[in-house]
Design an enzyme around this catalytic site. Structure first.
Site, mmCIF file in Angstrom:
data_model
loop_
_atom_site.group_PDB
_atom_site.id
_atom_site.type_symbol
_atom_site.label_atom_id
_atom_site.label_comp_id
_atom_site.label_asym_id
_atom_site.label_seq_id
_atom_site.Cartn_x
_atom_site.Cartn_y
_atom_site.Cartn_z
ATOM 1 N N CYS A 88 0.711 -1.160 0.010
ATOM 2 C CA CYS A 88 0.071 0.085 0.017
ATOM 3 C C CYS A 88 0.884 1.276 -0.059
ATOM 4 C CB CYS A 88 -1.022 -0.098 1.260
ATOM 5 S SG CYS A 88 -0.222 0.024 2.851
ATOM 6 N N GLU A 128 -1.766 1.010 -4.821
ATOM 7 C CA GLU A 128 -1.610 -0.037 -4.291
ATOM 8 C C GLU A 128 -0.945 -0.958 -5.395
ATOM 9 O OE1 GLU A 128 -3.179 -2.908 -1.074
ATOM 10 O OE2 GLU A 128 -3.505 -0.621 -1.357
#
Length: 365
Positions: free
Chosen positions: A323, A357
């Site tokens: 992330c 992401e």
């Protein structure tokens, strides 16, 4: 006020992210990115709002990230349609009952693709019997209007669940349905549609794998449940008790026979694997019975710590979901000394923001 989304800019914003991530991964000779877009609206499955009380009225508010100025939110296009419907229905009902709206300062919503929702009401007061009776009436009214919901009250050192503190989500991965229990106030992937694409990409990467899989930071088993089909056995670690309990339920509910969850941190597991110390929690689990040649990691924003990077390098194949591409690249400085990037992906979990992401599939050189 409606927080409008720049839908017409979505494609160009995603292209900009693709350009940035491609540049970040270029020093590691990554192949061309597979790019997985998000729905342009109604993609967030959870949302949290502060409640602003104003001259006898009250409403949802958020804070501008740059100016920190509050602004009123009557509908929220980035949240699921179910959350928007609940926002629209809930506040008028709360306004008719002082017990329910007095000292209410926040409302959290968690929805699912399976059309279930948890509503958490947060208060600056002790919740008593009178509140509980009023909350039961509120829930009955919402059920009558067709909502499949759980209602929870929270205050300092207090939590009242009128029935249960979870909802069961159903995600589809390459045409197969999986049930995932999602617990209130625990981590879940915010963008369910993109999460399904992440799961499919991970399954595709690991197809025809031999041996066993180790997963660190497994949460509620989001990835390990779907990946278990590709491996002889799967061993997964998680530290948060509610997530471990949800993962155990998900294993049973999806009839997964080859997945074992252990409650420990990645750092503790590294110590156990290296024989630094013994853990009571590993009693009855023979780590030597696992032939893990693939490891899956989905670490927090800080990335993998130095010792875990060394642990990860012991495996022939590494599936890394990140992330935070910047800490991913920090880790790749070390991982790419022993491994090469076979596949790379961009998942647009957070449209209209700078958050990215990323996924990389690494094979030993």
């Amino acid at each position: 006020m409606q927080a409008l989304l720049p839908i017409e800019q979505y494609d160009s914003l995603l292209a900009e992210k693709q350009k940035k991530l491609t540049a970040l991964l270029a020093p590691f000779h990554a192949p061309a990115l597979a790019v997985f877009p998000s729905p342009v609206q109604h993609y967030r499955m959870r949302a949290e709002f502060r409640i602003w009380h104003d001259k006898g009225d009250f409403y949802h508010i958020m804070f501008d990230q740059r100016t920190r100025q509050r602004y009123r939110v009557d509908c929220f296009p980035m949240a699921s349609q179910l959350i928007n419907q609940m926002m629209d229905t809930l506040l008028p009902l709360l306004k008719t009952n002082r017990v329910l709206h007095h000292k209410l300062f926040q409302i959290d919503y968690l929805s699912t693709l399976s059309n279930k929702i948890i509503v958490s009401l947060l208060y600056h007061k002790t919740l008593d019997e009178e509140w509980e009776q009023a909350a039961k009436q509120l829930k009955a009214s919402l059920l009558q209007q067709g909502f499949d919901l759980q209602l929870i009250g929270r205050a300092s050192k207090q939590k009242i669940c009128l029935e249960q503190e979870f909802v069961d989500e159903v995600l589809t991965v390459h045409g197969k349905s999986y049930v995932y229990r999602q617990v209130e106030n625990s981590f879940t992937q915010p963008n369910a549609i993109v999460n399904q694409k992440m799961l499919e990409w991970a399954v595709d990467c690991t197809q025809n794998s031999e041996g066993d899989l180790l997963e660190l930071y497994c949460g509620n088993g989001n990835f390990s449940i779907a990946l278990a089909q590709n491996f002889r056995k799967v061993l997964a670690t998680e530290i948060a008790k509610p997530s471990v309990a949800a993962a155990q339920f998900n294993i049973a509910e999806n009839s997964i026979k080859n997945l074992q969850i252990i409650r420990m941190s990645a750092e503790e597991f590294t110590q156990a694997m290296n024989g630094v110390r013994e853990f009571h929690r590993l009693k009855g689990i023979d780590l030597n019975a696992y032939e893990c040649n693939t490891i899956f990691v989905d670490p927090p924003r800080a990335g993998l710590d130095e010792e875990t990077v060394k642990l990860v390098q012991n495996y022939d194949r590494i599936l890394y979901i990140s992330c935070n591409p910047h800490t991913l690249c920090d880790n790749l400085q070390h991982l790419c000394q022993t491994h090469r990037i076979e596949k790379a992906a961009l998942f647009d979990q957070f449209p209209y923001t700078e958050h990215m992401e990323a996924g990389v599939w690494l094979i030993r050189k």
